[in-house]
Design a protein around this motif. Structure first.
Motif, PDB file in Angstrom:
ATOM      1  N   ASP A  97       0.992 -25.387   2.720  1.00 28.63           N
ATOM      2  CA  ASP A  97       0.522 -26.674   2.202  1.00 28.63           C
ATOM      3  C   ASP A  97      -0.991 -26.600   2.069  1.00 28.63           C
ATOM      4  OD1 ASP A  97       0.807 -26.458   5.085  1.00 28.63           O
ATOM      5  OD2 ASP A  97      -0.143 -28.424   5.193  1.00 28.63           O
ATOM      6  N   GLN A  99      -4.273 -28.555   2.447  1.00 27.71           N
ATOM      7  CA  GLN A  99      -4.747 -29.749   3.159  1.00 27.71           C
ATOM      8  C   GLN A  99      -6.208 -29.999   2.839  1.00 27.71           C
ATOM      9  OE1 GLN A  99      -2.603 -29.188   6.984  1.00 27.71           O
ATOM     10  NE2 GLN A  99      -3.899 -30.860   7.669  1.00 27.71           N
ATOM     11  N   ARG A 100      -6.459 -30.322   1.563  1.00 31.80           N
ATOM     12  CA  ARG A 100      -7.821 -30.553   1.100  1.00 31.80           C
ATOM     13  C   ARG A 100      -8.692 -29.341   1.466  1.00 31.80           C
ATOM     14  NH1 ARG A 100      -7.388 -36.428   0.379  1.00 31.80           N
ATOM     15  NH2 ARG A 100      -5.960 -36.274  -1.355  1.00 31.80           N
ATOM     16  N   ASN A 214       1.718 -29.740  -2.093  1.00 28.96           N
ATOM     17  CA  ASN A 214       1.019 -30.915  -1.563  1.00 28.96           C
ATOM     18  C   ASN A 214       2.007 -31.683  -0.687  1.00 28.96           C
ATOM     19  OD1 ASN A 214      -0.641 -33.172  -1.068  1.00 28.96           O
ATOM     20  ND2 ASN A 214       0.284 -34.235  -2.800  1.00 28.96           N
ATOM     21  N   PHE A 216       1.076 -33.210   2.186  1.00 35.64           N
ATOM     22  CA  PHE A 216       0.373 -34.219   2.995  1.00 35.64           C
ATOM     23  C   PHE A 216       0.044 -35.522   2.274  1.00 35.64           C
ATOM     24  CE2 PHE A 216      -1.524 -33.658   7.259  1.00 35.64           C
ATOM     25  CZ  PHE A 216      -0.884 -32.501   7.661  1.00 35.64           C
ATOM     26  N   TYR A 217      -0.483 -35.427   1.037  1.00 33.52           N
ATOM     27  CA  TYR A 217      -1.253 -36.567   0.523  1.00 33.52           C
ATOM     28  C   TYR A 217      -0.540 -37.379  -0.546  1.00 33.52           C
ATOM     29  CZ  TYR A 217      -4.817 -34.062   3.052  1.00 33.52           C
ATOM     30  OH  TYR A 217      -5.504 -33.427   4.037  1.00 33.52           O
ATOM     31  N   GLN A 221       3.589 -36.301  -3.237  1.00 33.01           N
ATOM     32  CA  GLN A 221       4.230 -35.247  -2.446  1.00 33.01           C
ATOM     33  C   GLN A 221       5.613 -34.967  -3.045  1.00 33.01           C
ATOM     34  OE1 GLN A 221       3.195 -38.316  -1.182  1.00 33.01           O
ATOM     35  NE2 GLN A 221       2.709 -38.108   0.971  1.00 33.01           N
ATOM     36  N   SER A 290       2.301 -36.559   7.706  1.00 32.86           N
ATOM     37  CA  SER A 290       1.339 -35.851   8.548  1.00 32.86           C
ATOM     38  C   SER A 290       1.765 -34.371   8.659  1.00 32.86           C
ATOM     39  CB  SER A 290       1.262 -36.551   9.911  1.00 32.86           C
ATOM     40  OG  SER A 290       0.262 -35.963  10.713  1.00 32.86           O
ATOM     41  N   GLY A 291       1.571 -33.751   9.817  1.00 33.99           N
ATOM     42  CA  GLY A 291       1.902 -32.331   9.954  1.00 33.99           C
ATOM     43  C   GLY A 291       3.385 -32.052   9.770  1.00 33.99           C
ATOM     44  N   GLU A 294       4.887 -30.393   6.674  1.00 27.81           N
ATOM     45  CA  GLU A 294       4.901 -28.940   6.439  1.00 27.81           C
ATOM     46  C   GLU A 294       6.302 -28.355   6.559  1.00 27.81           C
ATOM     47  OE1 GLU A 294       2.103 -27.604   9.340  1.00 27.81           O
ATOM     48  OE2 GLU A 294       0.387 -27.849   8.010  1.00 27.81           O
TER      49      GLU A 294
END
Ligand code: FE2
Length: 337
Positions: A97, A99-100, A214, A216-217, A221, A290-291, A294
């Motif tokens: 993933d 994560q920015r 993506n 996470f955001y 997603q 969140s995590g 993943e």
């Protein structure tokens, strides 16, 4: 034709790189959070601690237990690394993933495949180290960034084939052809990839194919069903590749964090082990936040491995707790053989 010789699933959460004596640093960070994702709710730390009080996480947070769990994880990581290196693949395809790290707010693709010639994994700058230490997120303790800058080659031909196959299958995947630059220079390859190259491959320069999801955001997603479908297309593209190369596939990240949910972890891991696609793809998107999001990296790899005869063997599941609210990481280590 190319062959998929091995599948690997590995958690990569920060507690793996942080001595158990310092897990409290991360717990302190959790206590300041106002939006901790747990199942379909969002909580402050005190709300979460109250909700989960009956689970008695305090016993899980004593240093002896933390040390034991951390040691179990290190044994598993050593073992996965040894297996991956012994398989001696020509290519390592990593589903991770972003994560920015690579993509930011200007463009945030749901899926992307990097098809440049090489990837740079750069050491921390002093400024980055300072920011991480001050925010309680560790500095040198994160082993996905090397002590000296590293360059990993990319298997560009396979990356381009996967992009073509996805478009033919009507799954729109972004092509990233150049490692992006930000105001401070080259953006680093993300933690999901750096962790595998450093901790499991010991910086062995095996050509990689980075698949970036993506997870996470909001707002884009990909759904678990889409991840599985993309996985199938990747599996088919590898097997249709006219090459004698041997490809290893890695799912990087997961399972539940930063709020540990053992029940959910077992549900996901059982479904992955049993090749139970329906359970994986029917899981509501809200459970992947969140995590924990993943875990979709594992679902994509499950889709890839569904194109082979190999099934997943779970080597270990190790819940690592760091606070009385049950924050921490559910760590899992597995292979498809
Ligand atoms: Fe991560």
């Amino acid at each position: 034709m190319a062959e998929i010789i091995l599948g690997v699933g590995s958690s990569h959460g920060p507690l793996l790189n942080l001595p158990p004596e310092q897990w409290e640093v991360r717990a302190k960070f959790d206590r300041a959070q106002s939006e901790l994702a747990y199942r379909d709710g969002t909580y402050t730390f005190p709300e979460l601690a109250e909700l989960r009080a009956c689970d008695e996480f305090v016993d899980q947070c004593v240093i002896e237990v933390k040390r034991e769990r951390h040691a179990q994880c290190q044994t598993q990581l050593d073992d996965l690394g040894a297996r991956l290196r012994a398989a001696d693949p020509d290519v390592v395809l990593i589903v991770g993933d972003d994560q920015r790290e690579w993509f930011f707010e200007d463009t945030q693709p749901a899926f992307a495949v990097y098809c440049g010639d090489e990837v740079r994994n750069l050491t921390w700058t002093d400024a980055e180290r300072e920011v991480r230490i001050k925010s309680g997120r560790g500095g040198d303790l994160y082993s996905y960034r090397p002590e000296t800058d590293q360059t990993y080659p990319v298997e560009r031909e396979l990356a381009e084939r996967i992009l073509g196959a996805a478009m033919d299958a009507e799954i729109d995947v972004a092509a990233s052809m150049q490692q992006p630059k930000g105001p401070d220079g080259l953006r680093n390859i993300g933690h999901a990839y750096g962790f595998i190259y450093r901790r499991l491959l010991q910086d062995k320069p095996i050509p990689m194919v980075p698949v970036l999801q993506n997870t996470f955001y909001p707002p884009n997603q990909p759904a678990p069903k889409r991840c599985f479908e993309l996985g199938r297309v990747i599996g088919q593209a590898i097997r249709a590749w006219k090459s004698d190369k041997r490809v290893a596939v890695v799912a990087s990240g997961g399972i539940s964090h930063f709020v540990v949910d053992e029940e959910w972890d077992h549900k996901m891991l059982d479904a992955l082990r049993d090749g139970d696609k329906d359970t994986l793809v029917d899981e509501p998107n809200i459970m992947f936040r969140s995590g924990s999001s993943e875990t979709k990296n594992w679902i994509t790899v499950a889709g890839i491995m569904s194109e082979t005869e190999r099934s997943m063997e779970l080597h270990a599941y190790v819940p690592c707790y760091r606070s009385e609210a049950g924050t921490g990481s559910g760590m899992a280590f597995a292979t498809w053989r």
